[in-house]
Motif scaffolding. Structure first.
Motif, mmCIF file in Angstrom:
data_model
loop_
_atom_site.group_PDB
_atom_site.id
_atom_site.type_symbol
_atom_site.label_atom_id
_atom_site.label_comp_id
_atom_site.label_asym_id
_atom_site.label_seq_id
_atom_site.Cartn_x
_atom_site.Cartn_y
_atom_site.Cartn_z
ATOM 1 N N VAL A 189 -5.360 -97.417 115.757
ATOM 2 C CA VAL A 189 -4.243 -97.896 114.925
ATOM 3 C C VAL A 189 -4.762 -98.609 113.689
ATOM 4 N N ASN A 190 -5.779 -99.455 113.877
ATOM 5 C CA ASN A 190 -6.322 -100.216 112.752
ATOM 6 C C ASN A 190 -7.015 -99.322 111.732
ATOM 7 N N ILE A 191 -7.666 -98.273 112.213
ATOM 8 C CA ILE A 191 -8.307 -97.326 111.292
ATOM 9 C C ILE A 191 -7.261 -96.660 110.409
ATOM 10 N N LYS A 192 -6.127 -96.312 110.996
ATOM 11 C CA LYS A 192 -5.057 -95.655 110.227
ATOM 12 C C LYS A 192 -4.538 -96.565 109.116
ATOM 13 N N VAL A 193 -4.337 -97.850 109.435
ATOM 14 C CA VAL A 193 -3.847 -98.808 108.434
ATOM 15 C C VAL A 193 -4.875 -98.975 107.312
ATOM 16 N N ALA A 194 -6.145 -99.129 107.683
ATOM 17 C CA ALA A 194 -7.201 -99.303 106.678
ATOM 18 C C ALA A 194 -7.336 -98.052 105.811
ATOM 19 N N ARG A 195 -7.249 -96.862 106.450
ATOM 20 C CA ARG A 195 -7.381 -95.612 105.692
ATOM 21 C C ARG A 195 -6.234 -95.439 104.707
ATOM 22 N N ASP A 196 -5.015 -95.803 105.121
ATOM 23 C CA ASP A 196 -3.864 -95.712 104.211
ATOM 24 C C ASP A 196 -4.052 -96.614 102.993
ATOM 25 N N SER A 197 -4.576 -97.815 103.215
ATOM 26 C CA SER A 197 -4.812 -98.748 102.112
ATOM 27 C C SER A 197 -5.874 -98.209 101.152
ATOM 28 N N LEU A 198 -6.954 -97.653 101.713
ATOM 29 C CA LEU A 198 -8.024 -97.100 100.880
ATOM 30 C C LEU A 198 -7.537 -95.885 100.086
ATOM 31 N N CYS A 199 -6.716 -95.064 100.720
ATOM 32 C CA CYS A 199 -6.172 -93.881 100.028
ATOM 33 C C CYS A 199 -5.265 -94.299 98.862
ATOM 34 N N SER A 200 -4.482 -95.370 99.058
ATOM 35 C CA SER A 200 -3.623 -95.873 97.986
ATOM 36 C C SER A 200 -4.459 -96.333 96.800
ATOM 37 N N LEU A 201 -5.589 -96.998 97.087
ATOM 38 C CA LEU A 201 -6.481 -97.458 96.019
ATOM 39 C C LEU A 201 -7.110 -96.276 95.279
ATOM 40 N N ILE A 202 -7.493 -95.242 96.027
ATOM 41 C CA ILE A 202 -8.084 -94.054 95.394
ATOM 42 C C ILE A 202 -7.072 -93.383 94.480
ATOM 43 N N LEU A 203 -5.816 -93.348 94.905
ATOM 44 C CA LEU A 203 -4.762 -92.685 94.120
ATOM 45 C C LEU A 203 -4.330 -93.504 92.911
ATOM 46 N N GLY A 204 -4.840 -94.749 92.798
ATOM 47 C CA GLY A 204 -4.578 -95.522 91.586
ATOM 48 C C GLY A 204 -3.708 -96.747 91.762
ATOM 49 N N SER A 205 -3.313 -97.082 92.982
ATOM 50 C CA SER A 205 -2.477 -98.269 93.185
ATOM 51 C C SER A 205 -3.268 -99.531 92.856
ATOM 52 N N PRO A 206 -2.650 -100.506 92.196
ATOM 53 C CA PRO A 206 -3.350 -101.774 91.933
ATOM 54 C C PRO A 206 -3.590 -102.541 93.231
ATOM 55 N N ALA A 207 -4.635 -103.371 93.246
ATOM 56 C CA ALA A 207 -5.019 -104.098 94.466
ATOM 57 C C ALA A 207 -3.898 -105.012 94.955
ATOM 58 N N GLY A 208 -3.157 -105.626 94.021
ATOM 59 C CA GLY A 208 -2.075 -106.543 94.422
ATOM 60 C C GLY A 208 -1.017 -105.861 95.254
ATOM 61 N N LYS A 209 -0.675 -104.629 94.869
ATOM 62 C CA LYS A 209 0.337 -103.877 95.617
ATOM 63 C C LYS A 209 -0.173 -103.545 97.021
ATOM 64 N N VAL A 210 -1.447 -103.194 97.103
ATOM 65 C CA VAL A 210 -2.047 -102.863 98.410
ATOM 66 C C VAL A 210 -2.091 -104.107 99.298
ATOM 67 N N TYR A 211 -2.424 -105.263 98.708
ATOM 68 C CA TYR A 211 -2.463 -106.517 99.473
ATOM 69 C C TYR A 211 -1.106 -106.830 100.093
ATOM 70 N N SER A 212 -0.039 -106.704 99.291
ATOM 71 C CA SER A 212 1.302 -107.031 99.795
ATOM 72 C C SER A 212 1.715 -106.093 100.926
ATOM 73 N N LYS A 213 1.340 -104.812 100.784
ATOM 74 C CA LYS A 213 1.654 -103.850 101.851
ATOM 75 C C LYS A 213 0.848 -104.171 103.117
ATOM 76 N N LEU A 214 -0.415 -104.585 102.921
ATOM 77 C CA LEU A 214 -1.265 -104.943 104.058
ATOM 78 C C LEU A 214 -0.706 -106.141 104.809
ATOM 79 N N ARG A 215 -0.193 -107.133 104.064
ATOM 80 C CA ARG A 215 0.374 -108.319 104.701
ATOM 81 C C ARG A 215 1.557 -107.943 105.596
ATOM 82 N N ALA A 216 2.400 -107.041 105.085
ATOM 83 C CA ALA A 216 3.572 -106.604 105.872
ATOM 84 C C ALA A 216 3.139 -105.852 107.127
ATOM 85 N N VAL A 217 2.167 -104.952 106.971
ATOM 86 C CA VAL A 217 1.699 -104.159 108.113
ATOM 87 C C VAL A 217 0.995 -105.050 109.128
#
Length: 225
Positions: A189-217
């Motif tokens: 489960v944790n690998i899936k969450v981390a992989r989704d965050s890394l994929c968002s960063l690769i696709l161009g999402s800013p770090a702040g947006k990824v952080y907020s999504k990580l906090r919710a997850v």
């Protein structure tokens, strides 16, 4: 003739049911066999695993050899040696290996070290059953070339590794970024969450947006467990 045959046909039926009743009442015991030792499986032949050593991991392997050798040989009861000619680490079960799964655990442990994980992180593969290593490349997510690829790698690690550490701490995983290859060590489960965050960063999402999504997850995962 038909009247005479009827009792004789019914007689064996009664006797067979009686035999079944005796068996059921007698409580026929099932044979109990002891679990086979790993040395007895596969016709008594030892089992092997081989892990290739990349050229850039020879020096770290030589430096940390005792830290790898001790848990594998003494705790997991698996033979280990370095084959310098074939450039690989070879593992083999022993007569006193307590569990056949120990061999695969040791192979995963050595393989995780070859991918770039620290010994302290990789050794968790020997102690816990639900840990895995997942690997993917940047090009699997999006085809990037030149400076675009360099910027994507920079977004993944952040300034001084800040983004990578934030993802590791919030998802309870360990991440290795080796050029364009990314390796994640953790539970499914944790690998899936981390992989989704890394994929968002690769696709161009800013770090702040990824952080907020990580906090919710992370909050959702904390509630679940």
């Amino acid at each position: 003739m038909e009247v005479d045959k009827a009792p004789t046909a019914a007689a064996p039926r009664a006797s067979s049911s009686g035999a079944m009743a005796v068996d059921a009442a007698g409580g026929v015991q099932k044979p109990l066999f002891d679990a086979l030792m790993p040395s007895e499986m596969g016709g008594g032949r030892p089992q092997y695993r081989k892990v290739q050593v990349p050229p850039h991991r020879f020096a770290p392997l030589k430096k940390a050899w005792l830290e790898i050798y001790t848990p594998v040989y003494e705790h997991m009861k698996v033979d280990i040696r370095m084959n310098l000619k074939a450039k690989r680490v070879e593992l083999k079960t022993r007569q006193d290996t307590p569990d056949v799964s120990n061999l695969q655990k040791c192979a995963d442990f050595v393989h995780a070290f070859m991918l770039g994980f620290d010994i302290a992180d990789a050794v968790a593969l020997l102690r816990l059953d639900d840990l895995y290593v997942d690997s993917f490349e940047i090009k699997d997510v999006k085809t990037l070339r030149g400076e675009h690829k360099s910027r994507a790698i920079g977004r993944l690690s952040g300034k001084g590794g800040k983004t990578k550490y934030a993802i590791e701490n919030s998802t309870r995983t360990r991440i290795v970024i080796a050029d364009t290859k990314i390796h994640i060590l953790g539970s499914f489960v944790n690998i899936k969450v981390a992989r989704d965050s890394l994929c968002s960063l690769i696709l161009g999402s800013p770090a702040g947006k990824v952080y907020s999504k990580l906090r919710a997850v992370s909050a959702r995962l904390a509630e679940r467990y």
